[in-house]
Structures are given as structure tokens and as C-alpha cells.
Design a protein around this motif. Sequence first.
Motif, PDB file in Angstrom:
ATOM      1  N   MET A  77       0.837  -1.206   0.048  1.00  0.00           N
ATOM      2  CA  MET A  77       0.107   0.027   0.061  1.00  0.00           C
ATOM      3  C   MET A  77       0.937   1.174  -0.028  1.00  0.00           C
ATOM      4  N   LEU A 108      -1.012   7.196  -3.023  1.00  0.00           N
ATOM      5  CA  LEU A 108      -1.111   7.180  -1.578  1.00  0.00           C
ATOM      6  C   LEU A 108       0.510   7.605  -1.052  1.00  0.00           C
ATOM      7  N   GLU A 111      -8.476  -8.607  21.659  1.00  0.00           N
ATOM      8  CA  GLU A 111      -7.889  -7.653  20.835  1.00  0.00           C
ATOM      9  C   GLU A 111      -6.470  -7.175  21.416  1.00  0.00           C
ATOM     10  N   GLN A 142       3.745  -1.334  15.824  1.00  0.00           N
ATOM     11  CA  GLN A 142       3.378   0.117  15.702  1.00  0.00           C
ATOM     12  C   GLN A 142       3.218   0.939  14.336  1.00  0.00           C
ATOM     13  N   ALA A 193       0.088  -0.446  12.810  1.00  0.00           N
ATOM     14  CA  ALA A 193      -1.222   0.216  13.301  1.00  0.00           C
ATOM     15  C   ALA A 193      -1.327   1.759  12.797  1.00  0.00           C
ATOM     16  N   ALA A 194      -0.283   2.172  12.859  1.00  0.00           N
ATOM     17  CA  ALA A 194      -0.441   3.708  12.494  1.00  0.00           C
ATOM     18  C   ALA A 194      -0.734   4.017  10.902  1.00  0.00           C
ATOM     19  N   GLU A 223      -4.455   3.113  10.627  1.00  0.00           N
ATOM     20  CA  GLU A 223      -5.163   4.138  11.110  1.00  0.00           C
ATOM     21  C   GLU A 223      -5.526   5.307  10.212  1.00  0.00           C
ATOM     22  N   ASP A 228      -8.128  -1.821   8.573  1.00  0.00           N
ATOM     23  CA  ASP A 228      -8.065  -2.696   9.941  1.00  0.00           C
ATOM     24  C   ASP A 228      -7.056  -3.830   9.815  1.00  0.00           C
ATOM     25  N   THR A 282     -12.975  -6.489  22.499  1.00  0.00           N
ATOM     26  CA  THR A 282     -12.034  -5.056  22.364  1.00  0.00           C
ATOM     27  C   THR A 282     -11.140  -4.632  23.408  1.00  0.00           C
ATOM     28  N   GLY A 283     -10.085  -4.157  23.178  1.00  0.00           N
ATOM     29  CA  GLY A 283      -9.351  -3.516  24.095  1.00  0.00           C
ATOM     30  C   GLY A 283     -10.103  -2.440  24.728  1.00  0.00           C
ATOM     31  N   PHE A 284     -10.983  -2.021  24.397  1.00  0.00           N
ATOM     32  CA  PHE A 284     -11.940  -0.840  24.948  1.00  0.00           C
ATOM     33  C   PHE A 284     -12.881  -1.738  26.340  1.00  0.00           C
ATOM     34  N   MET A 295      -0.132   3.677  19.671  1.00  0.00           N
ATOM     35  CA  MET A 295      -0.089   4.601  19.019  1.00  0.00           C
ATOM     36  C   MET A 295      -0.223   6.151  19.820  1.00  0.00           C
ATOM     37  N   ARG A 332      -8.648   5.400  23.307  1.00  0.00           N
ATOM     38  CA  ARG A 332      -9.173   3.859  23.478  1.00  0.00           C
ATOM     39  C   ARG A 332      -8.775   2.968  24.635  1.00  0.00           C
ATOM     40  N   ASP A 333      -8.560   3.853  26.005  1.00  0.00           N
ATOM     41  CA  ASP A 333      -8.089   3.182  27.140  1.00  0.00           C
ATOM     42  C   ASP A 333      -9.398   2.434  27.635  1.00  0.00           C
ATOM     43  N   GLY A 334      -9.146   1.041  27.879  1.00  0.00           N
ATOM     44  CA  GLY A 334     -10.352   0.226  28.312  1.00  0.00           C
ATOM     45  C   GLY A 334     -10.460   0.583  29.999  1.00  0.00           C
ATOM     46  N   ALA A 382     -12.567   3.863  29.970  1.00  0.00           N
ATOM     47  CA  ALA A 382     -13.894   3.339  29.419  1.00  0.00           C
ATOM     48  C   ALA A 382     -14.758   2.657  30.429  1.00  0.00           C
ATOM     49  N   ARG A 383     -14.210   1.815  31.404  1.00  0.00           N
ATOM     50  CA  ARG A 383     -14.863   1.309  32.249  1.00  0.00           C
ATOM     51  C   ARG A 383     -15.533   2.216  33.606  1.00  0.00           C
ATOM     52  N   ARG A 441     -17.879  -0.692  16.631  1.00  0.00           N
ATOM     53  CA  ARG A 441     -16.446  -1.485  16.517  1.00  0.00           C
ATOM     54  C   ARG A 441     -15.950  -1.776  17.860  1.00  0.00           C
ATOM     55  N   TYR A 442     -16.161  -0.857  18.677  1.00  0.00           N
ATOM     56  CA  TYR A 442     -15.747  -0.729  20.070  1.00  0.00           C
ATOM     57  C   TYR A 442     -16.639  -1.436  20.929  1.00  0.00           C
TER      58      TYR A 442
END
Lengths: 348, 379
Positions: free
Chosen positions: A193, A199, A256, A263, A266-267, A270, A275, A328-330, B1, B8-10, B13-14, B45-46
Motif C-alpha cells: 500500500m 497514496l 484484541e 506500531q 497500526a499507524a 489508522e 483494519d 475489544t481492548g476497550f 500509537m 481507546r483506553d479500556g 472506558a470502564r 466497532r468498540y
Amino acid sequence: MTIRKGYIRPIDFRHGRVDMTHGSGGRAMAQLVEELFLAAFDNEWLAARNDQACFAVPAGRLVMATDSHVVSPLFFPGGDIGCLSVHGTVNDVAMSGAKPLYLSASFILEEGFPLGDLKRIVESMAGAAREAGVAIVTGDTKVVERGKGDGVFITTTGVGVVPEGVNISGERARPGDRILVSGNLGDHGVAIMSLRENLGFESSIRSDTAALHGLVADMVRAVPDIHVLRDPTRGGLATTLNEIARQSGVGMLLREDSLPVRQEVAAACEFLGLDPLYVANEGKLVCICAPQHAQLLLEVMRSHALGRDAADIGEVVEDPHHFVQMETGFGGRRIVDWLTGEQLPRIC
Amino acid sequence: MKYIDEFRDGNIARALGRAIAREADPGRGYHIMEFCGGHTHAISRYGIADLLPGNVRLIHGPGCPVCVLPIGRIDNAIDLALHRGVILAAYGDCLRVPASGQLSLLKAKARGADVRMVYSSADAVKIAREHPEREVVFFAIGFETTTPPTAVAILEAQKLGLANFSVFCNHVLTPPAIANILESPEVRRYGTVPLDAFIGPAHVSTVIGSRPYEYFTEEYEKPVVIAGFEPLDVMQAVLMLVRQLNEGRAEVENEFSRAVTREGNVKAQALVAEVFELRRSFEWRGLGEVPYSALKIKAKYREWDAEARFGIEYRSVADNRACECGAILRGLKKPQDCKLFGTVCTPENPVGSCMVSSEGACAAHYAYGRFRDFEEVGL
């Protein structure tokens, strides 16, 4: 002026270009085969100059796989279409646990393609085959008119032999099994890419293209009863896991936080709105195994150069809908679906 | 990043999820519409809904540029590419939108239309410069975020004297769409669709600023919190809205202060004002004809207006009768309420536009959340 008897002027690889005679079956084609393919691939089967290769079949189950390569651009950081076409098929054979033995190579060349570039590609193939310990034993060359191709397309087919007692297959994932990957995701796709004309961004990311059968051999030696192996190429890890979930009639649950992604990749993802789970890899594998084998396999993978960043990314679960899900990490949960449409055309 | 993971810190978020659960009054519901597709995507997505208490509901709004584009406009673009011999430069997410006659731009391409995917309006100008012998049309879509770059492309074409470049303008405006939803009988008159508050767009607001939303807080008494597209932005905005509703306030608050000011991007606004003017009316998929809700190219730049150059005539085309995109875009229904969802209509074969873009409510629910529709997938 004296002309030596039997002298043919060698192909001018510096300035020459492919023309229609190189695919005509005549003397020009014979010369190209001789001075380029035979010289580079250099083995007894090609040297015999038959239309086919004849070899003894070892005992065991024979594995066969084929793969066409249309990557654009032809040369990219970390590789080119030549080594990619060897690695792609070697890996497809190896994902059965087999030792790859022989390859065939078929070239579709576009009129006007620089012979120097073709030489670079063929030598890169030869190098990759030598390194992988496989011989390119038969092949074919066709030429299409300018504008009817895009430089060069390469199709390779490979055969190999599976050792006794190994039965690796996409339908063998069972609830409770662990899901392992051999390293960082998305390197190949992002490397390609980064070169696309519209790009153009600077990056240090290189394609991960590599032959994985050595790594597979180590893994199979340690744990002959690996359930599934697959290389997540086009469509990335997400698509590969969905294929396996459907084949095995199971679901999967990933974490996740445990997915290995560089790194820089991922950047770049983003920034491009991609994804990494859907971006192609050319030197990574997914392994699904019984939970009691996961730790040993991870250790074996991590002690191999191509598996240093191996990680346990989740487990196989029961699910009649065959969903691949991810925590998810979230802290939420979501589906990791099949790839829809075409994220990056002509990636391999 | 760096500068991304922080949002995006879990753990944060919690903690935010706990704060929302603590402050939300269990005796009432909180119906919050995120207008923008960017938020819809982040929420799915999250898995943000997993972190919210049951009485705080997020309703997906119409702010997905691809979703609100009516079929007739895509038919126009396909006609240009297929029958008028132009190179049509379009953003990638327009390509799969279903149009009349089972076509889409992608399918038209397979039939020989010269459709090129571009990442920016500048790419379209570049194509025009590289092909002086061909007519190149940029299929311009989107809200206020993508409008300034289109203005720049037209000004650039003027500067370069590019005679083979034109723009098929389909830019739409956010505030009239919000007003349209608030004015809908279900919301205003009958109250059958509860709608208590809005999460305001992120990128759109960087351009138009926070001031245009003040009207909604004054006229309709609905709180608005402008939020960034990262998941923690959304969580924080939900908390701020819960607080406003609890305290009976209806104000414009700005969670996305790292990028949005009250005045917005004045330079971008000036560019847009130079090149575009309001259309009297524009058809939106889902919302129908909405007065003064879209832009057209001013007569002074007519030379680069594809509608004038090719005499494009708009013809309204009805959606598939079973498709619920219209009701979904207005927040009246959820994707899973549509009979076509996940059966006839999937991301591979979308019937309605909400299934096309990853920002569409149906595509987001299909790709990320549809396991919730099955009870046995509890894990």
C-alpha cells in the motif's frame, strides 16, 4: 569478419524487452528458456528439456497446491513477485504439515516488459526456491500483446509429502482449542500500500514474505497433532478465521489486546482507514491446537526466526452461527466478520 | 500509537461506564442520537453499548453520506460513466451503493464504464490533467467535511484552465437534516419516537463550528454534545448528555474541544461560500425532499458544473418496498427490525444504502454486532 560457428548472440538483458516471439515456441523462446529459466533454476529435471518433469514419489500422502500472483507493483520493500510466487505456494503446501518438494512455474508476460526486470524476478524466484529447498522442475511461458497484461503474472504449483501421523485440516478446530499466530499482522499489505501511486507515504515497513515450511516442520515435530494451520494472506487474519470457523462448525473468541501488530503498521492502517485484521500477510501462519499443546507450540514458534513474535490470541468456542468475536481492548465485544468487497486490490 | 491509544483506553472506558450507570436515573430512559456515521462505526466497532446501562440507548442517525444519497443521483453518475464516455472519479464507499437496474458504480465498471476510485478531490484533478483528451467528472458527495476540498478542486481547475474537468455536486448539510428529524411527526407531534439528546458530529463541526447547533438547544430544547470519533469521546459525551438531561439543561457542549471551536474553520467556510450556494430542495434517502439542505455550484463556476455541462436531469427513484433504510435513518427502526436485514440484504449484496458504507447503521450492526440478535450466543 569471422563468425563463430553455432554462435547465437546472447539475450540483451540490459536493454531488451519481451516481444511476441518470446512466446511463439520458436527459437527466441527456446533461447529465453535456456539463458534465463534453465540457468537460474538449474536442476536436472529442467536440464532434461522435456515438457514435463518426471520424479520418484516418496511414500506417504501427496499434497498439491496452486497459486497465481498478480501483485502490483512487482517490486516492493521486502520482496518482489518472484520470491512471493515461490513463498505463496510453498506455504499453501506447508499448511498441511507437508514438506514441499517440487514447484512448477507458469509465466504470462506482457509484450514490452523489460527483460532486465524479468531476470531480476526469475533470479529472485530461484533464490527463494533454493533457500526453501524446493526445485522448480517444469514451467511455461506465454506472451500477450502490450496492454493485455500488466508486466508479468506468475502461477506456481507445488507438491509435497505429509509425514505419517499428521492430519492438519481446516475442519478440525474444536471448542476449547487455542488460536495462535506466528507474528505481527499486516506487514505485507501495508508495505504494498505504501507504494501505491495515489497514496505514497514514507514507511519503513517491509513485506513479511517468507517460506514457512521450516517453521511448520519444527511445530509438527513437537506436536504432530496440530489441528489446523493456515496462512492468512488475502483478507487477512479475520477472513482466514471465518473460513476455519465455517469449515469446523465452531465460533471463535479473540482478545484484541493480544493481537501482535507493529506500531508502524497500526499507524498506517489508522491513517488509511484499514483494519490490520483484514490486511494480507505473506509470511505468517495461524495455528489451532488443543489447549494442552499451546504453550509448547508457542515456545517452538518463538525459537524460530519466523515465529519470534508468536502469540496466543484467543480460543475456539461453541457457536451454531460460527461467529468470530473479539473482546475489544476497550472492554466491549464485537464480531470480526468476513472481509466485504475489496480492501486492497492486487496484493499478491 | 501515541495520541490515539489514549482515547481507546479500556480502564478509563470502564470508569466512565460506571459513572454513567451511577448517574443515570433508573426511573427514566435516555435516548441519544448520534447523528454521524463516524460515531455509529465507533460505537459498533468498540462495543460501546456493552459498557452502557440498559436505559441509556444510542440511536443511529442519518449522518452517513453514502446512506443518504438517493438512488436517482447514483443513476445519474452511472449514466455519465456508462453512456457519456467520461472518466468518473468517485470516493471508494460510493462504488457499491445499489442503484436502478441492479447496477452500482462497481457493476457499471465491470460493464466497461471508466470509474476510478480516488482518495481526494485532488486525485480527480490529477486524473483530468493526465487525460486532457477525456472528460473527467468528480462525483462529489458528503457533508460539510468533504465540501471544502471540492471547492478547492473547482478553484484549482479554474486556475489551471482545466476544460475537461467538472464536478457532479451532491454535497449536503448537517443542520437541516437534524431539523428535519426533530420536525418529523413521530418525534415532535406524537412523541412515539423518544429522542432526548444528540451527539454532535466530530469532523463536520471542525468546519462549521459549534454555533449552528445552538438553534436546536433553543428551539427544540434538546441538548447537544459535540464529540470526537474515538470511543472514549463517545463515552464522555454520553456522560455529559446524561448530566444535562438530569439537570434539565439543553445546551451545546463541546467534548471535542481539541479540534472544534465555536466559529469553526472560517477559511474553509469562505471557500465553500465562494463556490457553492444553497439548493432550494434536495432529496435525501430516508428523509425525502428536505428544503435548503444541499449545495450546488454557483453560476459563476458553471463551466465546472457537471449538471450544467451534461444536462443532468434528476429523476427520483423509490427504494425497494421492503427496505427499511428510511425508517432506520430517522431513528424509527433498528436494523434488525428490517425483514431484509442479514437475509436478502447483506454487505456483499446490499439492497439498501445503510448496508453499504461501514458508517451505515445496518452495515455496522451486521459487521460488528449481529451476534447480539441471537440469544444462544452468550458465551
